[in-house]
Design a protein around this motif. Structure first.
Motif, PDB file in Angstrom:
ATOM      1  N   ASP A  93       0.883  -1.285  -0.002  1.00  0.00           N
ATOM      2  CA  ASP A  93      -0.035   0.000   0.115  1.00  0.00           C
ATOM      3  C   ASP A  93       0.680   1.170   0.037  1.00  0.00           C
ATOM      4  N   GLU A  94       0.136   2.564   0.228  1.00  0.00           N
ATOM      5  CA  GLU A  94       0.941   3.694  -0.035  1.00  0.00           C
ATOM      6  C   GLU A  94       1.927   3.952   1.314  1.00  0.00           C
ATOM      7  N   GLN A  95       1.673   3.118   2.389  1.00  0.00           N
ATOM      8  CA  GLN A  95       2.780   3.108   3.522  1.00  0.00           C
ATOM      9  C   GLN A  95       3.886   2.244   3.252  1.00  0.00           C
ATOM     10  N   GLY A  96       3.767   1.308   2.414  1.00  0.00           N
ATOM     11  CA  GLY A  96       4.917   0.389   2.273  1.00  0.00           C
ATOM     12  C   GLY A  96       4.580  -1.136   2.723  1.00  0.00           C
ATOM     13  N   LEU A  97       3.432  -1.083   3.483  1.00  0.00           N
ATOM     14  CA  LEU A  97       2.938  -2.409   3.767  1.00  0.00           C
ATOM     15  C   LEU A  97       2.582  -3.435   2.966  1.00  0.00           C
ATOM     16  N   CYS A  98       2.910  -4.753   3.269  1.00  0.00           N
ATOM     17  CA  CYS A  98       2.475  -5.706   2.345  1.00  0.00           C
ATOM     18  C   CYS A  98       0.896  -6.109   2.350  1.00  0.00           C
ATOM     19  N   LEU A  99       0.311  -5.980   1.445  1.00  0.00           N
ATOM     20  CA  LEU A  99      -1.192  -6.156   1.332  1.00  0.00           C
ATOM     21  C   LEU A  99      -1.549  -7.720   0.760  1.00  0.00           C
ATOM     22  N   GLU A 100      -0.554  -8.159  -0.050  1.00  0.00           N
ATOM     23  CA  GLU A 100      -0.910  -9.235  -0.576  1.00  0.00           C
ATOM     24  C   GLU A 100       0.278 -10.327  -0.993  1.00  0.00           C
ATOM     25  N   TRP A 101       0.274 -11.438  -0.727  1.00  0.00           N
ATOM     26  CA  TRP A 101       1.362 -12.283  -1.169  1.00  0.00           C
ATOM     27  C   TRP A 101       0.700 -13.685  -1.429  1.00  0.00           C
ATOM     28  N   ASN A 102       0.411 -14.058  -2.784  1.00  0.00           N
ATOM     29  CA  ASN A 102      -0.208 -15.010  -3.225  1.00  0.00           C
ATOM     30  C   ASN A 102       0.348 -16.310  -2.871  1.00  0.00           C
ATOM     31  N   ASP A 103      -0.405 -17.317  -3.605  1.00  0.00           N
ATOM     32  CA  ASP A 103      -0.073 -18.760  -3.244  1.00  0.00           C
ATOM     33  C   ASP A 103       1.449 -18.946  -3.948  1.00  0.00           C
ATOM     34  N   ALA A 104       1.583 -18.528  -5.282  1.00  0.00           N
ATOM     35  CA  ALA A 104       2.704 -18.725  -5.900  1.00  0.00           C
ATOM     36  C   ALA A 104       3.967 -18.031  -5.268  1.00  0.00           C
ATOM     37  N   MET A 105       3.553 -16.974  -4.593  1.00  0.00           N
ATOM     38  CA  MET A 105       4.737 -16.283  -3.765  1.00  0.00           C
ATOM     39  C   MET A 105       5.393 -17.204  -2.617  1.00  0.00           C
ATOM     40  N   GLU A 106       4.201 -17.765  -2.061  1.00  0.00           N
ATOM     41  CA  GLU A 106       4.443 -18.463  -0.845  1.00  0.00           C
ATOM     42  C   GLU A 106       5.526 -19.578  -1.397  1.00  0.00           C
ATOM     43  N   LYS A 107       5.051 -20.336  -2.700  1.00  0.00           N
ATOM     44  CA  LYS A 107       5.666 -21.498  -2.880  1.00  0.00           C
ATOM     45  C   LYS A 107       7.244 -20.948  -3.313  1.00  0.00           C
ATOM     46  N   LEU A 108       7.316 -19.922  -4.062  1.00  0.00           N
ATOM     47  CA  LEU A 108       8.705 -19.556  -4.542  1.00  0.00           C
ATOM     48  C   LEU A 108       9.580 -19.019  -3.263  1.00  0.00           C
ATOM     49  N   SER A 109       8.887 -18.287  -2.416  1.00  0.00           N
ATOM     50  CA  SER A 109       9.809 -17.921  -1.363  1.00  0.00           C
ATOM     51  C   SER A 109      10.116 -18.506  -0.050  1.00  0.00           C
ATOM     52  N   GLY A 110       8.957 -19.609   0.109  1.00  0.00           N
ATOM     53  CA  GLY A 110       9.062 -20.539   1.349  1.00  0.00           C
ATOM     54  C   GLY A 110       8.232 -19.550   2.658  1.00  0.00           C
ATOM     55  N   LEU A 111       8.014 -18.453   2.318  1.00  0.00           N
ATOM     56  CA  LEU A 111       7.307 -17.611   3.325  1.00  0.00           C
ATOM     57  C   LEU A 111       5.771 -17.611   3.513  1.00  0.00           C
ATOM     58  N   SER A 112       5.199 -17.647   4.360  1.00  0.00           N
ATOM     59  CA  SER A 112       3.568 -17.902   4.189  1.00  0.00           C
ATOM     60  C   SER A 112       3.097 -16.773   4.102  1.00  0.00           C
ATOM     61  N   ARG A 113       1.809 -16.519   3.577  1.00  0.00           N
ATOM     62  CA  ARG A 113       0.985 -15.475   3.360  1.00  0.00           C
ATOM     63  C   ARG A 113       0.751 -14.782   4.757  1.00  0.00           C
TER      64      ARG A 113
END
Length: 331
Positions: free
Chosen positions: A57-77
């Motif tokens: 968002d505008e403040q730099g906070l993570c709003l979304e972290w989809n399933d593919a990003m979870e699998k790629l990074s190993g970090l849960s949503r």
């Protein structure tokens, strides 16, 4: 009476206009809600066709972290949502998706700030380490996240990750480039270290040329000069791609063939354990040709040194440098 009727007409027109605005806003809101619903469906879709996506968002906070990003990074949503995208999720520390250095974060910060400011931003190469310390290389593209009024409220980021086969090819190319750079650095070092001794040899030769020398000494000095020039030319060769393809830059000038052959012979005499001779008539020794004598010396000295190296060592073994006329005579 007429004034009252006019006021009523105006009120009716204002009411109609306000009604139209409310209807239009409701339509836009409904469309936006539908888009948001479609977007949410895409974000939650576990299909392999959906690329890794994250949003801030505008403040730099993570709003979304989809399933593919979870699998790629190993970090849960759940562990990603609500954290600062830059500095907490992507960080130089080990408590998130670690990047190589601060330069990577700076480039990503510049990209998202451009998007938030309403500017277009180019794609960028982006890499980070997943939770298993494996490096992930990807192409990152970013788009603005807007609300129903069209105001930019965040940044939507997509990671384009190559296939395992392409990743392997990229890794092999990177290793090849690193090896080439390492070789280039070594060659540059050796080249620089050889220039100083060559300069010293040239200085001594020039001092000797100014002294009173016999004919044999002048001839020996000329042979030494040609060997120095040949070595200097080899040291200055820096077009490695052409050399690997078998091409070399050629100069053209008149030179004495006998002097060039003397320089070739001198390069194998000291290291040779077999006898080396040159058999050619006087006209060959006194002939003048037009071409690149230093490249000729380089090629002939290579051939001659190979012949000497692979000649069996026994009593009477001999390597002879001959011209066609000597071969025809059966020498």
């Amino acid at each position: 009476m007429h004034v009252a009727i006019g006021i009523q007409v105006r009120l009716l027109r204002v009411s109609a206009l306000s009604g139209k605005m409310l209807v239009l806003k409701k339509i836009i809101t409904n469309k936006y809600a539908q888009v948001q619903g479609d977007y949410a469906g895409i974000m939650r879709n576990p299909s392999d066709l959906i690329p890794p996506i994250f949003m801030m968002d505008e403040q730099g906070l993570c709003l979304e972290w989809n399933d593919a990003m979870e699998k790629l990074s190993g970090l849960s949503r759940a562990a990603a949502i609500g954290r600062m995208l830059l500095g907490e999720l992507f960080t130089v520390e080990s408590n998130g998706c670690r990047v190589k250095d601060h330069d990577v974060l700076t480039k990503l910060r510049i990209l998202v700030n451009k998007i938030l400011a309403g500017q277009d931003a180019d794609k960028m190469l982006f890499g980070f380490f997943d939770q298993h310390c494996r490096f992930i290389a990807a192409l990152l593209s970013a788009s603005p996240r807007t609300n129903a009024e069209g105001k930019v409220t965040g940044v939507l980021c997509f990671l384009h990750v190559p296939s395992p086969e392409l990743q392997y090819a990229i890794q092999m190319q990177r290793l090849s480039e690193m090896a080439a750079d390492n070789t280039q650095n070594k060659l540059s070092y050796f080249r620089q270290q050889m220039r100083n001794p060559i300069a010293g040899l040239v200085f001594i030769r020039k001092l000797m040329e100014s002294s009173d020398l016999s004919r044999e000494q002048k001839q020996a000095l000329m042979t030494r000069s040609l060997c120095e020039d040949q070595l200097t030319k080899i040291v200055e060769d820096n077009d490695f791609s052409s050399i690997e393809e078998g091409y070399m830059e050629m100069n053209a000038a008149e030179f004495n063939l006998g002097e060039a052959l003397d320089a070739v012979m001198s390069q194998v005499m000291s290291s040779s354990k077999v006898q080396v001779m040159r058999d050619s008539p006087a006209e060959v020794h006194s002939a003048y040709l037009y071409g690149d004598n230093l490249r000729l010396q380089q090629v002939l000295s290579d051939f001659l040194s190979i012949a000497v190296r692979f000649t069996p060592l026994f009593e009477g073994s001999l390597v002879k440098l001959m011209d066609h006329s000597s071969i025809a005579r059966g020498s």
